[in-house]
Scaffold this motif. Sequence first.
Motif, mmCIF file in Angstrom:
data_model
loop_
_atom_site.group_PDB
_atom_site.id
_atom_site.type_symbol
_atom_site.label_atom_id
_atom_site.label_comp_id
_atom_site.label_asym_id
_atom_site.label_seq_id
_atom_site.Cartn_x
_atom_site.Cartn_y
_atom_site.Cartn_z
ATOM 1 N N MET A 1 47.439 48.390 40.026
ATOM 2 C CA MET A 1 45.986 48.472 40.097
ATOM 3 C C MET A 1 45.568 49.906 39.860
ATOM 4 O O MET A 1 46.029 50.820 40.547
ATOM 5 C CB MET A 1 45.497 48.020 41.474
ATOM 6 N N THR A 2 44.688 50.140 38.926
ATOM 7 C CA THR A 2 44.192 51.469 38.640
ATOM 8 C C THR A 2 42.707 51.498 38.934
ATOM 9 O O THR A 2 41.954 50.614 38.535
ATOM 10 C CB THR A 2 44.425 51.840 37.166
ATOM 11 N N VAL A 3 42.264 52.508 39.660
ATOM 12 C CA VAL A 3 40.858 52.605 40.002
ATOM 13 C C VAL A 3 40.338 53.950 39.554
ATOM 14 O O VAL A 3 41.090 54.884 39.309
ATOM 15 C CB VAL A 3 40.616 52.434 41.522
ATOM 16 N N THR A 4 39.048 54.047 39.435
ATOM 17 C CA THR A 4 38.415 55.309 39.095
ATOM 18 C C THR A 4 37.573 55.759 40.274
ATOM 19 O O THR A 4 37.404 55.041 41.256
ATOM 20 C CB THR A 4 37.516 55.140 37.853
ATOM 21 N N ASP A 5 37.011 56.960 40.159
ATOM 22 C CA ASP A 5 36.166 57.474 41.230
ATOM 23 C C ASP A 5 34.730 56.965 41.124
ATOM 24 O O ASP A 5 33.859 57.411 41.841
ATOM 25 C CB ASP A 5 36.163 59.016 41.202
ATOM 26 N N SER A 6 34.466 56.030 40.220
ATOM 27 C CA SER A 6 33.105 55.564 40.015
ATOM 28 C C SER A 6 32.669 54.539 41.055
ATOM 29 O O SER A 6 31.490 54.354 41.296
ATOM 30 C CB SER A 6 32.954 54.949 38.621
ATOM 31 N N PRO B 1 33.959 52.348 44.940
ATOM 32 C CA PRO B 1 35.004 52.096 45.931
ATOM 33 C C PRO B 1 35.730 50.791 45.623
ATOM 34 O O PRO B 1 35.154 49.853 45.079
ATOM 35 C CB PRO B 1 34.209 51.985 47.248
ATOM 36 N N VAL B 2 36.969 50.733 45.990
ATOM 37 C CA VAL B 2 37.734 49.492 45.905
ATOM 38 C C VAL B 2 37.269 48.574 47.024
ATOM 39 O O VAL B 2 36.854 49.023 48.089
ATOM 40 C CB VAL B 2 39.235 49.804 46.024
ATOM 41 N N THR B 3 37.337 47.280 46.814
ATOM 42 C CA THR B 3 36.920 46.315 47.829
ATOM 43 C C THR B 3 38.122 45.828 48.634
ATOM 44 O O THR B 3 39.278 45.965 48.218
ATOM 45 C CB THR B 3 36.215 45.110 47.188
ATOM 46 N N PHE B 4 37.841 45.218 49.790
ATOM 47 C CA PHE B 4 38.900 44.612 50.580
ATOM 48 C C PHE B 4 39.586 43.496 49.791
ATOM 49 O O PHE B 4 40.787 43.277 49.930
ATOM 50 C CB PHE B 4 38.339 44.061 51.893
ATOM 51 N N ALA C 1 42.665 52.317 45.997
ATOM 52 C CA ALA C 1 43.159 51.170 46.756
ATOM 53 C C ALA C 1 44.103 51.631 47.860
ATOM 54 O O ALA C 1 44.145 51.034 48.944
ATOM 55 C CB ALA C 1 43.871 50.188 45.823
ATOM 56 N N TYR C 2 44.864 52.696 47.601
ATOM 57 C CA TYR C 2 45.758 53.239 48.625
ATOM 58 C C TYR C 2 44.961 53.744 49.822
ATOM 59 O O TYR C 2 45.319 53.495 50.982
ATOM 60 C CB TYR C 2 46.608 54.366 48.041
ATOM 61 N N VAL C 3 43.847 54.439 49.562
ATOM 62 C CA VAL C 3 43.030 54.981 50.651
ATOM 63 C C VAL C 3 42.451 53.852 51.485
ATOM 64 O O VAL C 3 42.477 53.890 52.718
ATOM 65 C CB VAL C 3 41.912 55.881 50.091
ATOM 66 N N VAL D 1 31.874 54.180 50.798
ATOM 67 C CA VAL D 1 31.631 55.503 50.233
ATOM 68 C C VAL D 1 32.522 55.687 49.014
ATOM 69 O O VAL D 1 33.739 55.462 49.089
ATOM 70 C CB VAL D 1 31.899 56.621 51.276
ATOM 71 N N ALA D 2 31.927 56.077 47.905
ATOM 72 C CA ALA D 2 32.682 56.262 46.671
ATOM 73 C C ALA D 2 33.757 57.327 46.863
ATOM 74 O O ALA D 2 33.573 58.272 47.640
ATOM 75 C CB ALA D 2 31.742 56.661 45.533
ATOM 76 N N PRO D 3 34.900 57.198 46.188
ATOM 77 C CA PRO D 3 36.031 58.115 46.409
ATOM 78 C C PRO D 3 35.675 59.594 46.318
ATOM 79 O O PRO D 3 36.038 60.370 47.199
ATOM 80 C CB PRO D 3 37.019 57.697 45.318
#
Length: 428
Positions: free
Chosen positions: A1-6, A8-11, A140-142, A301-303
């Motif tokens: 899974m790759t996420v950006t700072d744009s 937050p990841v969801t539960f 997602a790690y955070v 809160v966004a990363p």
Amino acid sequence: MTVTDSRPVTFRDVFAVAEFRVLFGSYSVFMIGETVKMLALSVLVYERTGSGLLAALAYVTGFLPHAVGGVFLLALADRWPARGLIVGYDLFRLAAVAVLALGVLSPVAMLGLVAVVGLFAPVSSAARSALLPEMLHGDAYVLGRSVLTVAAGGTQVAGFALGGLLLGLVGPYGALWLTAATCLLSALLARVGLAGRAPRVGVAAGSSVTGSVAAASSVTGSAISGNAVGETWRVNRALLADRRIRGLLLAQWIPGSLLVGAEGVAVPYAAGLGAEASAGVLLMAAAFGMLIGDLLVGRFVAPARREALTPWLALLLGAPMLAFVARPGLWSAAALFTVATAGFAYQLGLARRFLDAVPESRRGQAFGLLGTGLMAVQGLAAAAGGALTELVAPGTVMALAGMASLAATVALWRILTPPPPPPSPERG
């Protein structure tokens, strides 16, 4: 899974990962079992000895060995496969709890057995923590780390409730047998649901690692065949010698741990408010604040914003505690504790930076060192707070703890503040 700072990841993103669901379930069962065990053992020792001191030691006897194990054995977290360490420790706990439940040991021997088991707790904990970034990537790690923090608080509350119920229904020995069942269930979940992975020693260190840590993380045959104690000391020294890693460790250890000095005097503070006041209300408020802070900051809160808020959230730890110099009433004090402990979410803003700073091949030991340091500093802060109550009023101690946390945050401000993003490349 790759996420950006744009965003937050969801539960849903986090729990969509099957391995994380297993890790979450196994950890929750583990925490419930540990809480029931501590409560049952404390009651059992008190029933057999009538000693309040021994009962208190039974409740906290695993903490000091945890710190000792963190100093001497953490290298095992990277030298042995993570799944094997987690399952092996659960089975070790199972055997020890079964012996306790048989009632064949004296109270002192029971405490000694729990202490021996506690020596290996940081190794299992470090292995579990280091697995998380291998399952979840980016933000997602955070969020996954936040979920496990919330699970720890929630399952402890559930463990106390279940433990109290079991003690009334089946007594301390019956509660210990049911704790043994949780050990077995946790081991089965980890064995069946977690993938087998090779030890991290042997994985190339990241390019951001300094020479001293990279050297300690090298995988020569002599390093692997050496004793775990020597290797643990060598790598711990190398991690602490790295200025970036040391700063991030101190930032996670100190501001929040100083607040524990205030929590440690909740009982005498509540006692001073009158017979109707309860320290349990203050401690529950503190736990609630931590849960809410982690949930809100981790999820909504966004990363990039979360990392920018890190030093300001750390200030939130100490600022409300200054009001305790005015000796607020029970519910006002509970509200202050809730707001203050919500500031523990500042650690989420440091999570990815710490992960990026440590060498991948020593990730388990780095997380273990983080946890060991937290336990040590929190223990010292609680002891210092208790000692100060011999000289000044508990409310004053709480205010002093808040001042100390604020001072530590200001001193660590540069470390708590994220570095500016690299400039965008110019387009020709």
